[in-house]
Design an enzyme around this catalytic site. Structure first.
Site, mmCIF file in Angstrom:
data_model
loop_
_atom_site.group_PDB
_atom_site.id
_atom_site.type_symbol
_atom_site.label_atom_id
_atom_site.label_comp_id
_atom_site.label_asym_id
_atom_site.label_seq_id
_atom_site.Cartn_x
_atom_site.Cartn_y
_atom_site.Cartn_z
ATOM 1 N N GLU A 53 -15.700 -19.492 27.132
ATOM 2 C CA GLU A 53 -14.784 -20.285 27.967
ATOM 3 C C GLU A 53 -14.363 -19.498 29.218
ATOM 4 O O GLU A 53 -13.293 -19.718 29.778
ATOM 5 C CB GLU A 53 -13.543 -20.727 27.184
ATOM 6 C CG GLU A 53 -13.834 -21.557 25.944
ATOM 7 C CD GLU A 53 -14.337 -22.954 26.261
ATOM 8 O OE1 GLU A 53 -14.199 -23.393 27.414
ATOM 9 O OE2 GLU A 53 -14.875 -23.594 25.351
ATOM 10 N N ARG B 75 0.829 -1.196 0.000
ATOM 11 C CA ARG B 75 0.000 0.000 0.000
ATOM 12 C C ARG B 75 0.867 1.251 0.000
ATOM 13 O O ARG B 75 1.812 1.382 0.793
ATOM 14 C CB ARG B 75 -0.901 -0.009 1.254
ATOM 15 C CG ARG B 75 -1.653 1.279 1.506
ATOM 16 C CD ARG B 75 -2.684 1.565 0.435
ATOM 17 N NE ARG B 75 -3.523 2.709 0.814
ATOM 18 C CZ ARG B 75 -4.339 3.331 -0.022
ATOM 19 N NH1 ARG B 75 -4.453 2.915 -1.275
ATOM 20 N NH2 ARG B 75 -5.068 4.344 0.392
#
Length: 385
Positions: free
Chosen positions: A364, A269
């Site tokens: 979790e 980029r």
């Protein structure tokens, strides 16, 4: 597993993930569905039973080996791992840890092969990170048990063939001592699965509420038989500790992908006539993310070694789950920043992973619950004031 065989498994999974699943990520996210051919390929590779014992048709991986496999699977959409994660993890481990020999022989081979999809029904609307407060109840009625209650955010519920259901069987016992686990096949009268949830991310991995209205199961459905009565909470905690290391490794795999995406974008980029990789502040973002990834990988592998050795099955899983889930969130945030405006656009990988990564800090056990577990384990009575 023999080192050479395990190396071959990792190589095969890496090719599968990067050549077949990665190109389908945008489609999976858009359609909120895992393609049937990917599901079938995963079955043939043995991914529905990699953590289950060889005697029952699984690969029998150790926690250390499983962590390395999760590094590879975490490189792509988390919905891939979710497809077979409950079979290997919290649902399959219920039977491994607490099942009778008859229950293991009946169910584990089918779970390991992917013939049966298992679901772990623990979480409730008012019992999430602290499942000891669950209110689903089971009472004996003749030779049967009758279950009533509701579960929330149950992974794979819309597709499940069997549910590992946690219910209170002794309402007068202390919260953690009166819970049992039951095998409840899908289609049992009174069991209803709600429409799948519409989540922020992790599309392709389905969750839903599950309701039990006078669901009747035989005495043989009690996991562990009579010996398993009122011992479900301990079984759940053992399964969740394993799952915390498992999820931590998945976070590391995603962090590796995010670093790769950031590096590739910074290499190609241009802004103000220069590659953005030449800007030192962009370099700093990438360096921080690589450092986080490196530390997360080391932390997970150490926790997995201790788990296998049995020297740390509590603090280590919580520490690594806490660190890795927070780590991948930081890496995802930096990846979006490196991409600038492009990182906020749908269809760009880092935007999708940013949404996906957010959930790791919740399931979790939330990051805050991990802090409490770690502190209480270290401080003992002092933590109670």
């Amino acid at each position: 597993m023999d080192a050479a065989d395990f190396s071959a498994v990792l190589s095969e999974v890496r090719r599968f993930v990067r050549e077949r699943v990665v190109p389908l990520e945008a489609e999976i996210d858009e359609k909120d569905e895992m393609p049937a051919e990917i599901r079938e390929a995963a079955r043939k590779m043995g991914l529905f039973g990699f953590a289950l014992p060889e005697e029952y048709g699984g690969l029998g991986l150790s926690m250390h080996e499983e962590a390395q496999l999760m590094f590879e699977l975490g490189y792509t959409t988390p919905s891939l791992r979710s497809m077979f994660g409950t079979n290997n993890g919290i649902a399959g481990h219920v039977l491994m840890v607490g099942g009778t020999e008859e229950q293991k022989a009946d169910w584990l081979p089918r779970i390991a092969s992917g013939e049966v999809l298992a679901s772990f029904a623990l979480t409730e609307p008012e019992a999430g990170s602290d499942p000891s407060t669950l209110t689903t109840r089971a009472h004996p009625d003749g030779d049967d048990w009758v279950i009533n209650g509701a579960k929330r955010y149950i992974t794979n519920a819309p597709l499940a063939d069997v549910f590992m259901v946690f219910a209170r069987t002794d309402p007068d016992a202390p919260r953690t001592r009166g819970i049992s686990t039951f095998l409840v096949p899908a289609g049992t009268p009174g069991l209803t699965v709600a429409p799948k949830d519409h989540k922020m991310g992790q599309f392709g991995a389905w969750t839903a509420d599950v309701f039990f209205d006078d669901v009747r199961v035989p005495a043989s459905a009690l996991v562990g038989g009579e010996a398993g009565l009122n011992r479900g909470f301990g079984t759940a905690m053992g399964c969740i500790a394993h799952g915390r290391v498992h999820i931590s490794a998945l976070c590391v795999g995603m962090a590796e992908r995010l670093v790769d995406e950031s590096v590739e974008y910074a290499r190609t980029r241009r802004q103000s006539g220069k590659l953005i990789g030449s800007f030192q502040l962009v370099q700093g973002l990438i360096a921080d993310s690589m450092t986080d990834y490196y530390a997360g990988r080391a932390t997970v592998l150490e926790a997995a070694r201790a788990f296998d050795a049995g020297t740390d099955t509590k603090i280590g899983p919580s520490c690594t789950k806490y660190f890795a889930s927070e780590m991948v969130w930081r890496v995802a945030d930096r990846a979006v920043q490196v991409h600038g405006g492009a990182g906020y656009m749908r269809g760009v990988a880092v935007e999708r992973f940013y949404r996906d990564a957010r959930l790791f800090r919740i399931y979790e056990g939330t990051s805050q619950i991990q802090q409490v577990i770690i502190a209480k384990a270290l401080l003992g009575e002092a933590a109670r004031g």
